[in-house]
Design an enzyme around this catalytic site. Structure first.
Site, PDB file in Angstrom:
ATOM      1  N   ASP A 238       0.863  -1.177   0.000  1.00 45.66           N
ATOM      2  CA  ASP A 238       0.000   0.000   0.000  1.00 45.66           C
ATOM      3  C   ASP A 238       0.902   1.230   0.000  1.00 45.66           C
ATOM      4  O   ASP A 238       1.206   1.805  -1.051  1.00 45.66           O
ATOM      5  CB  ASP A 238      -0.900  -0.046   1.243  1.00 45.66           C
ATOM      6  CG  ASP A 238      -1.740   1.202   1.473  1.00 45.66           C
ATOM      7  OD1 ASP A 238      -1.595   2.184   0.726  1.00 45.66           O
ATOM      8  OD2 ASP A 238      -2.548   1.217   2.415  1.00 45.66           O
ATOM      9  N   GLY A 290      -9.166   2.553   0.667  1.00 40.38           N
ATOM     10  CA  GLY A 290      -9.972   3.689   1.093  1.00 40.38           C
ATOM     11  C   GLY A 290      -9.222   4.586   2.061  1.00 40.38           C
ATOM     12  O   GLY A 290      -8.312   4.143   2.772  1.00 40.38           O
TER      13      GLY A 290
END
Length: 369
Positions: A238, A290
């Site tokens: 990420d 998100g």
């Protein structure tokens, strides 16, 4: 499209429940909402930078300053289209979340004027996408199990558990034993571990996880590659991935076999699509992460997640998961999926009264060449 100016608002949305990760606890989501005004209409964008530079080097006040002092002046007087934004800002380094917000608003304006949806522009192929939910660190295992049960009952297709040292093996074991092997379960460390923890984290192999996300520091691809070679569970990156070039390097070095794409983190939806394309060329699945977005960002993320390489459920939960009332119409979960907006641009706009209710400050930034 000629830019006339940008309305920049700071908003604060209370969360339904506090959300805790290894980086800290949030009880409200502050964000920047942009309205781009041009000779072809207006468009909306959202900056997802957080108040403090913990998840990334960016922070909200700094993002506002960069947009005000550098990005808007750089776009003034130009004939703008989605691709030209990145070109016009190429001499300015960093600040991907601020860039993403400006690009998003220009995209929305430009596409609305052409009656084209964001998902069609990006190449989306699905009318709806499977979505998962992220579960923060809890005070007790009982509270964790109660929360997971609620989300599974609601129909979410995947459960992601936030972990940190001291809250990892036991909560994963409890969730797996309580809800069974059929639940798609992942964990996210948000860089909370060091390479010395590899042996400990390898014990997560026992629980049939779909992936382990970002255990180590963003720049330590060597540790991630070493860990990936040690475990059977796929390793997902990420924070390490901020561009298509980063994605290609991480894949080449064996540091990941899955990528979480967050448009704000990588500088916008166009770079997010490029990362998707790089991953697809290497057979690496991606999913959309998100950042506690408002409905603006949620709409954009759904449009992105409709691309063919997004084969895993993303963190695009229903509005009610985070907010009692959002600034746009609510997004609703339907049998583990959410519909992709198909109206022009983002497909949603802020509701004026809802936006005013959460606005803590606003300013008009004229585009002066």
């Amino acid at each position: 499209m000629k830019l006339e100016g940008v309305e920049l608002r700071r908003i604060a949305l209370p969360l339904v429940t506090p959300f805790r990760t290894s980086l800290g606890t949030q009880s409200e989501r502050t964000a920047l909402v942009l309205k781009v005004v041009g000779d072809e209409g207006e468009g909306w964008g959202e900056c997802v930078a957080e108040d403090e530079p913990t998840y990334s080097p960016e922070y909200l006040t700094g993002a506002a300053e960069v947009i005000r002092g550098f990005f808007v002046p750089a776009l003034a007087g130009l004939d703008l289209n989605p691709a030209s934004v990145g070109h016009a800002l190429r001499h300015l380094r960093g600040h991907p979340m601020a860039r993403s917000a400006v690009e998003m608003a220009v995209l929305d304006c430009w596409l609305r004027a052409r009656r084209t949806s964001l998902t069609d522009h990006l190449g989306g192929v699905r009318p709806s996408v499977r979505v998962g939910v992220s579960v923060g660190i809890m005070e007790t295992l009982d509270a964790l199990l109660e929360t997971v049960d609620k989300h599974l009952t609601a129909g979410y297709a995947r459960i992601k558990l936030k972990i940190e040292p001291g809250w990892d093996l036991e909560p994963v074991r409890a969730v797996r034993e309580t809800f069974g092997a059929d639940v798609m379960l992942t964990v996210d460390a948000n860089t909370a571990y060091s390479p010395g923890d590899i042996r400990h984290l390898a014990r997560l192999d026992a629980y049939g996880l779909a992936l382990i996300e970002q255990p180590f520091e963003p720049g330590d691809l060597h540790a991630h590659a070493t860990f990936a070679a040690r475990v059977d569970t796929p390793v997902c990156l990420d924070e390490s991935i901020t561009s298509a070039a980063d994605a290609a390097d991480a894949i080449r070095r064996g540091a990941c076999s899955i990528i979480n794409i967050k448009p704000g983190r990588v500088g916008g939806y166009l770079e997010a699509r490029r990362i998707h394309d790089v991953a697809a060329a290497h057979g690496v699945p991606v999913w959309c992460g998100g950042m506690l977005e408002t409905g603006l960002g949620r709409a954009g993320n759904l449009a992105l997640a409709a691309l063919p390489g997004f084969t895993l459920p993303g963190d695009i939960s229903a509005t009610e998961r985070y907010y009692h009332r959002d600034i746009t119409r609510p997004f609703v979960l339907d049998d583990g999926t959410m519909a992709v907006p198909t109206d022009p641009g983002l497909g949603v706009v802020p509701e004026e009264d809802a936006l005013e209710a959460v606005t803590t400050g606003s300013e008009w930034i004229p585009a002066v060449p």
